[in-house]
Write an enzyme that holds these catalytic residues in place. Structure first.
Site, PDB file in Angstrom:
ATOM      1  N   ASP A 231       2.161  -4.206  -4.636  1.00 11.78           N
ATOM      2  CA  ASP A 231       1.694  -4.359  -3.141  1.00 11.78           C
ATOM      3  C   ASP A 231       1.953  -5.678  -2.401  1.00 11.78           C
ATOM      4  O   ASP A 231       1.132  -6.031  -1.606  1.00 11.78           O
ATOM      5  CB  ASP A 231       0.182  -3.838  -2.993  1.00 11.78           C
ATOM      6  CG  ASP A 231      -0.084  -2.680  -3.561  1.00 11.78           C
ATOM      7  OD1 ASP A 231       0.867  -1.685  -3.624  1.00 11.78           O
ATOM      8  OD2 ASP A 231      -1.480  -2.440  -4.278  1.00 11.78           O
ATOM      9  N   GLU A 429      -0.773   5.639   3.200  1.00  8.66           N
ATOM     10  CA  GLU A 429      -1.406   4.308   3.007  1.00  8.66           C
ATOM     11  C   GLU A 429      -0.339   3.144   3.605  1.00  8.66           C
ATOM     12  O   GLU A 429       0.578   3.576   3.875  1.00  8.66           O
ATOM     13  CB  GLU A 429      -1.611   4.092   1.520  1.00  8.66           C
ATOM     14  CG  GLU A 429      -0.315   4.363   0.575  1.00  8.66           C
ATOM     15  CD  GLU A 429      -0.661   4.186  -0.790  1.00  8.66           C
ATOM     16  OE1 GLU A 429      -1.673   3.965  -1.070  1.00  8.66           O
ATOM     17  OE2 GLU A 429       0.312   4.863  -1.607  1.00  8.66           O
TER      18      GLU A 429
END
Ligand SMILES: [Ca+2]
Ligand SMILES: [Ca+2]
Ligand SMILES: [Ca+2]
Length: 806
Positions: A231, A429
């Protein structure tokens, strides 16, 4: 010893039967011989630190009780008192997971007492292990007499086949399904003291060191090969790129025999990893920020996934705001005094949660990405997960409306107004916003379909497939209708990196020195360790991002080659040894004290797990035309006989210097080696050698010293009497093959000569105007160029005393 199985409700007959078996088998009593290697696995067994390391059994929802410290101790000042018991299992518990081992025998001792005036004259108690789920084993039993301290004293052997990854010891009374029918018999208070479990010392935790070369020499993806990180959020500050990463290494636990770790468990992750670089190839490991959990910066949060960072001047002070997902349910922010901390929490509750206006329908209030506009207005983008079931299935699939944009207020740690819907197609997301040429770009990861998104639905033409990075372009950072959708900017990474690299993704975009870069993750290091069957441990990657004339993005191609190195590495400074272009077999760990390179506020790490044959390397180091003279390392020797070879270009390249690590074992010290033939631009490999099978040393910093350039010159001085006065004469011969400037300076005057030819002399005889002078010194300053670089060489020369007459 017998084993019994408990479930939410356990049968009376079964329990009685197993207790019967246990009694029939009997207990071995008396202390077993304790060997030198044995250890007491219990922490604070005498409760002299109060209740530290103890908690009340919470193995099932009904087990709760009250645990308190009491001065009614068997020994010392304190014992533990359990009251308000609700089940027979209610009692003091300590977690021995990772300490006890299958197949090992242990001796358990403890003191226990009950005093219930309405209770029975005697009462049996058990020391019991809960191995997780419904697996319980009674270990040792004692029958106490009311009002007197009784002693547990027995041995138990854990069966060789027992899974001990969860092992929690607790004290209880014999089981019955309905203890409340006779609480005086089953639920009496009791007091516990002097608990010990002695046996084989706990096994060393399995090594997490990545032994393979995870980032191949010459390649620039993944960014690092010695740990994982997901991420990634790229952030530029003061000439460096910082990457903030979900610490995927936290739960990584490779089996020592197979090298395979259980699959990633995001619930284990409450740290954020930080790395930084000035060149996008050599990355410095700044370690982990303990963000969440009981010892975290924000202890009211549990997890720290998917970081996003920005900076803003608040009340005249530049601050750094690090946002993160507290699991799926909420998002939070911590504040840094620099990109490397120190970090504090300005909040005592989460920033984004179920009470955030406009976020009510967002299933997962996570993945917070900040963006500060040119006018200073900050925004936060967040959200994802299953679409609202109030929508028709086709809409749930194509336009789930599960992501939000909201304004932050000037504090950066609170929102203002109501969140707006980001209608990103097939969104799941990882929302992120950047601005380019006056327009806003929102990128995100698409979902993988399934029941959460209306089941098997037909995507609208042009909409993304599963696990792709799509993007929108808008003129307004709060307005993202579906019409702003602009396409897929990155397909799923498995398209580029093959089997084992699929799964979720999470991207960011940053601008660095005029170019745009795209960050994403892929389990490529996991693949290099374990082949095509990966366990979900992700690694950060970067590619350059290119735009079409109309502002749309050229679809990114994922490569191991990655991006070009932005600049050569400067070796002529103290820099952290935890800076790698590539590495093999090493790990890093945070140490006390601050960073020599990054200053007092920054954490410092050292390179550890250095074995014979391991190496670290730096890409494209510029030693200059004149080269390096010397290398110095700050090391802590852990064994005698270690050495560091400095090599050029490959791990087996020519050795240009050897640093002996011959300093006292256990102490930090500097070691140095002279270098030979090191100039120009090279990859530099530090290869480590020494006795096999032991950690050789740890490394903190490196520094190189540039070669000192000297212009060759021959200097002489004399004194003699001329006309009744002493003259001091100084002569400097230019021994180089190019003209130089020479300045001659003495206490009696100074003279400069320009362009003194090769082999020629600068000569000056200074009249001292004295009949006698003592010995003294003169200075000769030679200026010229070597290899295009300006060089000044300064020499001093002694002249003798001089006297006239005498
Ligand atoms: Ca005690
Ligand atoms: Ca190693
Ligand atoms: Ca260091």
């Amino acid at each position: 010893m017998a084993q019994r199985m408990r479930r939410a409700t356990r049968g009376r007959v079964a329990a009685l039967a197993t207790v019967g078996l246990m009694l029939a088998a009997g207990f071995v009593t008396g202390a077993a011989p304790v060997q030198a290697a044995d250890a007491d696995l219990i922490v604070n067994g005498g409760f002299e630190d109060g209740l530290a390391s103890w908690f009340v059994n919470n193995g099932n929802a009904a087990d709760g009780a009250q645990l308190s410290a009491t001065s009614d101790a068997f020994s010392g000042a304190t014992a533990a008192l359990v009251t308000s018991r609700t089940t027979t299992g209610s009692g003091p518990m300590q977690d021995l997971s990772g300490k006890v081992q299958a197949g090992q025998a242990y001796t358990l001792t403890a003191r226990i007492k009950y005093e219930n005036p309405n209770g029975p004259a005697t009462k049996q108690f058990f020391a019991t292990m809960h191995y997780g789920g419904g697996t319980y084993t009674n270990l040792v039993s004692v029958t106490a007499t009311k009002g007197q301290w009784a002693q547990f004293n027995g041995t138990f052997t854990i069966p060789s086949g027992q899974v001990v990854s969860t092992a929690r010891l607790f004290f209880e009374t014999p089981w019955t399904a309905t203890p409340a029918t006779d609480p005086d018999l089953h639920l009496m208070d009791f007091t516990l003291d002097d608990v010990s479990v002695v046996g084989a010392a706990p096994p060393a935790p399995a090594s997490k060191t990545i032994e393979v070369v995870g980032k191949l020499p010459g390649e620039h993806n993944p960014l690092i090969g010695h740990k994982f990180g997901a991420d990634g959020f790229g952030f530029v500050h003061d000439g460096r790129v910082y990457m903030y990463l979900t610490n995927d290494t936290q739960g990584y636990a490779p089996n020592p025999a197979t090298g395979v770790s259980p699959g990633i468990n995001y619930g284990d992750i409450n740290q954020i990893t930080v790395i930084s670089s000035q060149d996008l190839v050599n990355w410095t490991d700044h370690g982990e920020i303990q963000v969440a959990g009981p010892n975290g910066v924000a202890p009211f949060t549990t997890n720290s996934w998917a970081p996003g960072i920005t900076k803003k001047v608040v009340n005249g002070q530049e601050k750094f705001f690090l946002y993160y997902a507290n699991g799926g349910g909420s998002s939070n922010v911590i504040t840094g005094a620099s990109p490397l901390g120190p970090w504090t929490s300005e909040r005592t509750s989460t920033l984004i949660n179920g009470s955030t206006p406009g976020a009510e329908d967002v299933a997962w209030k996570f993945d917070p990405a900040p963006f500060v506009d040119d006018d200073g207005q900050p925004y936060l983008y967040f959200g994802g997960g299953p679409a609202s079931t109030s929508m028709p299935p086709a809409e749930r699939f194509n336009n789930p409306k599960n992501i939000r944009a909201i304004e932050l207020d000037d504090s950066m740690v609170a929102t203002q107004g109501t969140a707006a819907v980001v209608d990103a197609p097939v969104a799941f997301e990882a929302g992120h916003v950047f601005k380019r040429e006056g327009r806003y770009y929102f990128s995100y990861s698409s979902h993988f379909g399934g029941n959460d998104f209306g089941g098997s639905q037909q995507p609208l033409p042009g909409y993304p497939g599963g696990g792709q990075i799509g993007y929108l372009i808008s003129d307004n950072p709060m307005s993202w209708p579906k019409e702003t959708y602009a396409g897929v900017l990155f397909p799923n990474q498995s398209q580029f990196f093959g089997a084992g690299t699929g799964g979720n993704n999470h991207q960011s975009v940053f601008e660095f020195e005029g170019k745009y870069y795209f960050t994403y993750h892929a389990p490529t290091l996991n693949k290099r360790i374990n082949g095509n069957t990966t366990q979900g441990y992700r690694s950060p990657h970067i590619q350059e991002l290119a735009f079409n004339p109309d502002g749309t993005i050229q679809q990114v191609v994922g490569t191991y080659a990655g991006v070009n190195q932005v600049r050569d590495f400067d070796p002529y400074r103290v820099f952290e040894a935890e800076t790698f272009g590539w590495s093999k077999g090493v790990a890093t760990t945070k140490v006390d004290g601050s960073s020599a390179q990054f200053g007092g506020a920054a954490p410092n790490l050292v390179v550890r797990d250095i074995d014979n044959g391991d190496w670290t390397a730096l890409s494209s180091v510029n030693f200059g035309a004149n080269g390096a003279q010397r290398v110095t390392a700050k090391v802590r020797a852990l064994a005698a006989g270690g050495q560091i070879q400095v090599r050029l270009d490959t791990a087996t390249g020519p050795v240009v210097g050897t640093v002996p690590v011959d300093t006292p074992v256990g102490q930090w010290a500097e070691v140095t080696a002279e270098l030979e033939g090191v100039s120009g631009v090279h990859d530099v490999y530090f290869t480590y050698t020494g006795p096999a099978g032991v950690d050789l040393f740890e490394l903190d910093t490196w520094s190189f010293r540039a070669a000192t350039l000297e212009l060759p010159v021959t200097v002489t001085a004399s004194a003699r009497c001329v006309g009744g006065k002493v003259y001091v004469a100084v002569q400097a011969r230019n021994d180089s093959d190019a003209p130089v400037g020479i300045t001659v300076q003495s206490p009696y005057g100074e003279r400069s000569f320009a362009a003194v030819a090769p082999g020629a002399n600068a000569y000056q005889s200074f009249n001292t105007r004295a009949v006698s002078v003592p010995a003294g010194s003169a200075t000769v300053r030679v200026t010229g160029a070597i290899g295009g670089q300006d060089v000044t060489t300064v020499r001093t020369v002694q002249h003798p005393a001089g006297t006239c007459g005498g």
